[in-house]
Design a protein around this motif. Structure first.
Motif, mmCIF file in Angstrom:
data_model
loop_
_atom_site.group_PDB
_atom_site.id
_atom_site.type_symbol
_atom_site.label_atom_id
_atom_site.label_comp_id
_atom_site.label_asym_id
_atom_site.label_seq_id
_atom_site.Cartn_x
_atom_site.Cartn_y
_atom_site.Cartn_z
ATOM 1 N N LEU A 36 0.839 -1.203 0.000
ATOM 2 C CA LEU A 36 0.000 0.000 0.000
ATOM 3 C C LEU A 36 0.871 1.248 0.000
ATOM 4 C CD1 LEU A 36 -2.696 -1.191 2.552
ATOM 5 C CD2 LEU A 36 -2.847 -1.166 0.054
ATOM 6 N N VAL A 37 1.818 1.273 -0.914
ATOM 7 C CA VAL A 37 2.829 2.327 -0.919
ATOM 8 C C VAL A 37 2.229 3.730 -0.999
ATOM 9 C CG1 VAL A 37 3.291 2.249 -3.405
ATOM 10 C CG2 VAL A 37 5.075 2.969 -1.827
ATOM 11 N N ALA A 38 1.132 3.916 -1.694
ATOM 12 C CA ALA A 38 0.522 5.245 -1.790
ATOM 13 C C ALA A 38 -0.045 5.702 -0.443
ATOM 14 C CB ALA A 38 -0.567 5.259 -2.850
ATOM 15 N N LEU A 39 -0.476 4.765 0.367
ATOM 16 C CA LEU A 39 -0.963 5.098 1.704
ATOM 17 C C LEU A 39 0.181 5.176 2.714
ATOM 18 C CD1 LEU A 39 -4.157 2.854 1.890
ATOM 19 C CD2 LEU A 39 -4.025 5.302 1.407
ATOM 20 N N GLU A 40 1.179 4.355 2.508
ATOM 21 C CA GLU A 40 2.318 4.309 3.422
ATOM 22 C C GLU A 40 3.209 5.545 3.302
ATOM 23 O OE1 GLU A 40 2.693 -0.518 2.842
ATOM 24 O OE2 GLU A 40 4.110 0.815 1.848
ATOM 25 N N LEU A 41 3.405 5.979 2.066
ATOM 26 C CA LEU A 41 4.341 7.082 1.802
ATOM 27 C C LEU A 41 3.731 8.093 0.825
ATOM 28 C CD1 LEU A 41 7.479 4.820 1.390
ATOM 29 C CD2 LEU A 41 7.016 6.362 3.297
ATOM 30 N N GLU A 43 3.721 11.217 0.814
ATOM 31 C CA GLU A 43 4.607 12.347 0.532
ATOM 32 C C GLU A 43 5.639 12.030 -0.546
ATOM 33 O OE1 GLU A 43 6.567 9.911 3.720
ATOM 34 O OE2 GLU A 43 4.519 10.528 3.313
ATOM 35 N N VAL A 44 5.863 10.759 -0.790
ATOM 36 C CA VAL A 44 6.783 10.320 -1.840
ATOM 37 C C VAL A 44 6.015 10.053 -3.135
ATOM 38 C CG1 VAL A 44 8.389 8.489 -2.519
ATOM 39 C CG2 VAL A 44 8.377 9.331 -0.164
ATOM 40 N N VAL A 45 4.878 9.399 -3.032
ATOM 41 C CA VAL A 45 4.128 8.953 -4.206
ATOM 42 C C VAL A 45 3.330 10.076 -4.866
ATOM 43 C CG1 VAL A 45 2.331 7.362 -4.986
ATOM 44 C CG2 VAL A 45 4.033 6.598 -3.333
ATOM 45 N N THR A 46 2.672 10.918 -4.079
ATOM 46 C CA THR A 46 1.784 11.936 -4.634
ATOM 47 C C THR A 46 2.485 12.876 -5.616
ATOM 48 O OG1 THR A 46 0.346 11.806 -2.708
ATOM 49 C CG2 THR A 46 0.149 13.777 -4.072
ATOM 50 N N PRO A 47 3.664 13.418 -5.294
ATOM 51 C CA PRO A 47 4.321 14.290 -6.274
ATOM 52 C C PRO A 47 4.669 13.572 -7.580
ATOM 53 C CG PRO A 47 5.319 14.561 -4.115
ATOM 54 C CD PRO A 47 4.385 13.386 -4.030
ATOM 55 N N ARG A 48 5.020 12.321 -7.470
ATOM 56 C CA ARG A 48 5.376 11.553 -8.673
ATOM 57 C C ARG A 48 4.151 11.334 -9.555
ATOM 58 N NH1 ARG A 48 10.258 8.763 -10.107
ATOM 59 N NH2 ARG A 48 9.786 7.920 -12.147
ATOM 60 N N ILE A 49 3.012 11.039 -8.945
ATOM 61 C CA ILE A 49 1.767 10.870 -9.708
ATOM 62 C C ILE A 49 1.347 12.200 -10.317
ATOM 63 C CG2 ILE A 49 -0.691 10.350 -9.531
ATOM 64 C CD1 ILE A 49 0.061 8.228 -7.425
ATOM 65 N N ALA A 50 1.474 13.276 -9.555
ATOM 66 C CA ALA A 50 1.128 14.607 -10.070
ATOM 67 C C ALA A 50 1.996 14.961 -11.273
ATOM 68 C CB ALA A 50 1.278 15.646 -8.973
ATOM 69 N N PHE A 52 3.422 12.825 -13.367
ATOM 70 C CA PHE A 52 2.974 11.988 -14.484
ATOM 71 C C PHE A 52 1.732 12.581 -15.129
ATOM 72 C CE2 PHE A 52 0.320 8.679 -16.272
ATOM 73 C CZ PHE A 52 1.195 8.024 -17.120
ATOM 74 N N LEU A 53 0.761 12.954 -14.306
ATOM 75 C CA LEU A 53 -0.494 13.513 -14.829
ATOM 76 C C LEU A 53 -0.261 14.836 -15.548
ATOM 77 C CD1 LEU A 53 -2.899 12.673 -11.881
ATOM 78 C CD2 LEU A 53 -2.746 11.531 -14.108
ATOM 79 N N ALA A 54 0.617 15.665 -15.028
ATOM 80 C CA ALA A 54 0.931 16.939 -15.673
ATOM 81 C C ALA A 54 1.557 16.736 -17.051
ATOM 82 C CB ALA A 54 1.851 17.768 -14.789
ATOM 83 N N ARG A 55 2.359 15.712 -17.190
ATOM 84 C CA ARG A 55 2.998 15.423 -18.476
ATOM 85 C C ARG A 55 2.073 14.739 -19.462
ATOM 86 N NH1 ARG A 55 6.616 11.691 -17.908
ATOM 87 N NH2 ARG A 55 6.377 11.269 -15.703
ATOM 88 N N HIS A 56 0.945 14.211 -18.980
ATOM 89 C CA HIS A 56 0.013 13.474 -19.849
ATOM 90 C C HIS A 56 -1.369 14.086 -19.869
ATOM 91 C CE1 HIS A 56 3.285 10.644 -19.067
ATOM 92 N NE2 HIS A 56 3.011 10.199 -20.268
ATOM 93 N N ASP A 57 -1.441 15.367 -19.638
ATOM 94 C CA ASP A 57 -2.731 16.068 -19.605
ATOM 95 C C ASP A 57 -3.253 16.296 -21.017
ATOM 96 O OD1 ASP A 57 -4.971 17.407 -18.867
ATOM 97 O OD2 ASP A 57 -3.921 19.236 -18.310
#
Length: 57
Positions: A36-41, A43-50, A52-57
Motif C-alpha cells: 500500500l505504498v501510496a498510503l504508506e508514503l 509524501e513520496v508517491v503523490t508528487p510523482r503521480i502529479a 505523471f499527470l501533468a505530463r500526460h494532460d
C-alpha cells in the motif's frame, strides 16, 4: 505503475511485467514501500503521480 520494493503481494518483477504490457506506461519503484505504498508514503508517491499527470494532460 508504482511498486513498493517490499511488496509481497505483487513483487516488483510482476508489476514491471504489467507496465511492459501497457503502451506508454512508466514504472517507478519506491524502495521503502510495500503493498500500500501510496498510503504508506503519500509524501513520496503523490508528487510523482502529479508529475505523471501533468505530463500526460
Amino acid at each position: 505503475m508504482v511498486a513498493g520494493r517490499e511488496d509481497a503481494t505483487f513483487p516488483v518483477a510482476e508489476t514491471q511485467a504489467m507496465a511492459d504490457a501497457i503502451p506508454g506506461a512508466e514504472m517507478w519503484v519506491v524502495e521503502d514501500g510495500a503493498h500500500l505504498v501510496a498510503l504508506e508514503l503519500p509524501e513520496v508517491v503523490t508528487p510523482r503521480i502529479a508529475d505523471f499527470l501533468a505530463r500526460h494532460d
